[in-house]
Motif scaffolding. Sequence first.
Motif, PDB file in Angstrom:
ATOM      1  N   ILE A   1       1.036  -1.209   0.317  1.00 21.36           N
ATOM      2  CA  ILE A   1       0.031   0.081  -0.196  1.00 21.36           C
ATOM      3  C   ILE A   1       0.936   1.363   0.024  1.00 21.36           C
ATOM      4  CG2 ILE A   1      -2.237  -0.990   1.008  1.00 21.36           C
ATOM      5  CD1 ILE A   1      -0.603   0.347   3.805  1.00 21.36           C
TER       6      ILE A   1
ATOM      7  N   ASN B   1       1.352   4.140   2.106  1.00 19.15           N
ATOM      8  CA  ASN B   1       0.823   4.836   3.211  1.00 19.15           C
ATOM      9  C   ASN B   1       2.023   5.131   4.119  1.00 19.15           C
ATOM     10  OD1 ASN B   1      -0.349   5.404   5.769  1.00 19.15           O
ATOM     11  ND2 ASN B   1      -2.410   4.340   5.308  1.00 19.15           N
TER      12      ASN B   1
ATOM     13  N   GLN C   1      -0.943   5.224  10.599  1.00 13.41           N
ATOM     14  CA  GLN C   1      -1.713   3.931  10.582  1.00 13.41           C
ATOM     15  C   GLN C   1      -1.127   3.129   9.327  1.00 13.41           C
ATOM     16  OE1 GLN C   1      -4.093   3.119  12.455  1.00 13.41           O
ATOM     17  NE2 GLN C   1      -3.884   5.074  13.614  1.00 13.41           N
TER      18      GLN C   1
ATOM     19  N   GLN D   1      -2.973  -1.427   7.784  1.00 10.09           N
ATOM     20  CA  GLN D   1      -4.284  -1.510   6.694  1.00 10.09           C
ATOM     21  C   GLN D   1      -4.399  -2.841   6.095  1.00 10.09           C
ATOM     22  OE1 GLN D   1      -5.578   1.388   5.984  1.00 10.09           O
ATOM     23  NE2 GLN D   1      -4.354   2.214   7.552  1.00 10.09           N
TER      24      GLN D   1
ATOM     25  N   PRO E   1      -4.488  -4.723   0.024  1.00  7.34           N
ATOM     26  CA  PRO E   1      -5.462  -4.236  -0.868  1.00  7.34           C
ATOM     27  C   PRO E   1      -6.037  -5.320  -1.919  1.00  7.34           C
ATOM     28  CG  PRO E   1      -3.368  -3.641  -1.490  1.00  7.34           C
ATOM     29  CD  PRO E   1      -3.108  -4.065  -0.330  1.00  7.34           C
TER      30      PRO E   1
ATOM     31  N   ASP F   1      -9.141  -7.995  13.210  1.00  6.10           N
ATOM     32  CA  ASP F   1      -9.049  -6.673  13.791  1.00  6.10           C
ATOM     33  C   ASP F   1      -9.640  -6.512  15.086  1.00  6.10           C
ATOM     34  OD1 ASP F   1      -8.102  -4.065  13.829  1.00  6.10           O
ATOM     35  OD2 ASP F   1      -9.136  -3.492  11.914  1.00  6.10           O
TER      36      ASP F   1
END
Length: 478
Positions: free
Chosen positions: A54, A56, A60, A64, A67, A81
């Motif tokens: 990702i 990012n 955070q 994640q 994807p 989670d």
Amino acid sequence: MDRFLSLLGRRFVKRRWGAIALLSTLAGFLAALLLHSAGWAQSSPLRAGGDTTIQNRTSQAYAQPAPNLSGNWLTLHQAGDRHFEAAFVTPPAPVNGGLGPLFNNTACAGCHIKDGRGMPVPGQLLLRVSLPRDSPAAASALPVTAPVLPADAHLEASVSLGNAPPVPGIGTQIQDQAIYGRTPEARVKLRWQEQPGSYADGTPYRLRSPQFEITLPNGEPLPPHVLVSARVPSPVFGLGLLEAVSESEILARADPQDADGDGISGRPNYVWDTETQSEGLGRFGWKANNPTLLQQNAAAYINDMGITSPLFPEADGSSEVDTTTLKANTVYVQTLAVPAPTLRQDPQVLRGERLFAAANCVGCHLPTLHTQRHEIPALEHQTIHPYTDLLLHDLGEGLADHRPDFRATGNEWRTPPLWGIGLTQTVLPYAGYLHDGRARTLAEAILWHGGEAATAREAFWAMSASDRTALLRFLNSL
Ligand code: HEC
Ligand code: HEC
Ligand SMILES: [Ca+2]
Ligand SMILES: [Ca+2]
Ligand SMILES: [Ca+2]
């Protein structure tokens, strides 16, 4: 007329932009084709986690979902989670009961902060303990204070494999928290000891290492012959990919007798696999003492939180979390995305990358691995850039804990992955590096290297200030 001209102008401008767009698309396509044929596009470090990568670089970044997860796996990830976040409470309770009686923390997320590291503080740092293999008689010197946990049952099998014997009354991990009415196994205090040093060019630095004061409930100190290994919680993203690397690819890198004479050996750990009731290749933990993420997580539930699961159940076979929960929580740590590196055009970063190779950091922090078959399709057949060989290395006396863990000696540690390491303190300010969190900076982490990594450390130590900066900038770009 004016309107006509301006319309014409606009059309012309549009056509010109159109042409430029077409040309740049073509150029991009050609470049992609070239890179592709050079085998570079697929293995670019920009795609550190293959299709699970990702973009990012925020606090955070480790938290994640991959994807490329499909419907069912994404649903499981999201359920996991919630389990990872869940704080357990004292029984009886309608939800998330069963905490303890002995524990270190109440939630997975209480130690793996934002799915990254934890701090070297009681409640997050774990102390693993055992007796020396050759002096079981020393055991009788210990006061028995608490029953050994169910997880220790699987240690019986592991001891017969030559694993370090558990400490009577304590097992192999000190739980310094207990529910109301129960006594923790010990009280732990930590002091830092500092030592000065300087680079070849005279620039000074300071290194620190932890000293532990461990007091038993009867007020006595933990006897000095008990072996103690301190470990901070490690990041939990990208781990399913490491689970999906084939055993043969890892073993191909092992060089136990250093046959190629580069000063670096690299040995696999073989550990007890509770699920298959046999020996398996160790991959997870600072000494690669767990073979699978399922077992790593079930061990975390029982040892760190006092929560029984189908893998480490109560004496009567029941458990406080069920198979579905354990499974979802495992899928969660299997499918957290890997953040892409940044600044790949920066000349200083690229120079740092070359210095990283020239200093032979890549002798252990292997840039590229491949994944094979895995139950989760999103993890399969990826070219990844974790910067680890998943093997054990002797890093010298400075980092030694003197506590063997299955086949890992008291000097050996598993090469930790370096992907995402540049985001460590974005995710958790003041987080440390190395197994006990002693290094406050990446430079300190490198300066602690010794043993098989002595030559690499020496190379870094002898670099000019600008080369050191470039190398650190490269690490920070990961
Ligand atoms: C008290 C703090 C603490 C709690 C609570 C905790 N962990 Fe950990 N975790 C650690 C430490 C410390 C390590 C490193 C252990 C070692 O090297 O022996 C670790 C290692 C791991 C790893 C292996 C990471 C790697 O790179 O090899 C995974 C996965 C993991 N924990 C998952 C979990 C899950 C899931 C839970 C909740 C069920 C959990 N942990 C609860 C402290 C904790
Ligand atoms: C002989 C193998 C080996 C070589 C060579 C080596 N490392 Fe390491 N590296 C390790 C091991 C093993 C650890 C974990 C040590 C520990 O936690 O006590 C580690 C830890 C690290 C860490 C901290 C990682 C973390 O998660 O906290 C960094 C940063 C690092 N190495 C960078 C480098 C750099 C830069 C070089 C080259 C100058 C290098 N290493 C050379 C094996 C090696
Ligand atoms: Ca319990
Ligand atoms: Ca214990
Ligand atoms: Ca070698």
